[in-house]
Design a protein around this motif. Sequence first.
Motif: not given
Length: 105
Positions: A12-16, A73, A85, A87, A89
């Motif tokens: 999982t990548f959490q972008y803004k 982040q 956020p 996400y 996946v």
Amino acid sequence: IVLYGATVGAVTFQYKARSKIELGGVTGEIRDFAGASSCAATLEEARQGLASALVEMAETHLLQGRRLPVPNQQAHSAEADVEEPIYLVLSATAQASPTQQLSPA
């Protein structure tokens, strides 16, 4: 045992995501993913558009053999009305032909 299309892992990548609410609509973009943007009548529609844009941009990057952008982040936008956020996946799948048999261990 027949193995066909079994998920073998995920990341999982959490972008803004940042959105600006303006007269007549909402514009949004994913800060670290150039080109992933959306324009809609409502914030919820802009969020849905950003989710679709993120998936399409990620697929394009991967199909072209390019790396996905690294999420930052710490980045902040003073111009955004909403920062939140979003996400991505990714799951890896092992593919074998439907007739390929694997021996039990």
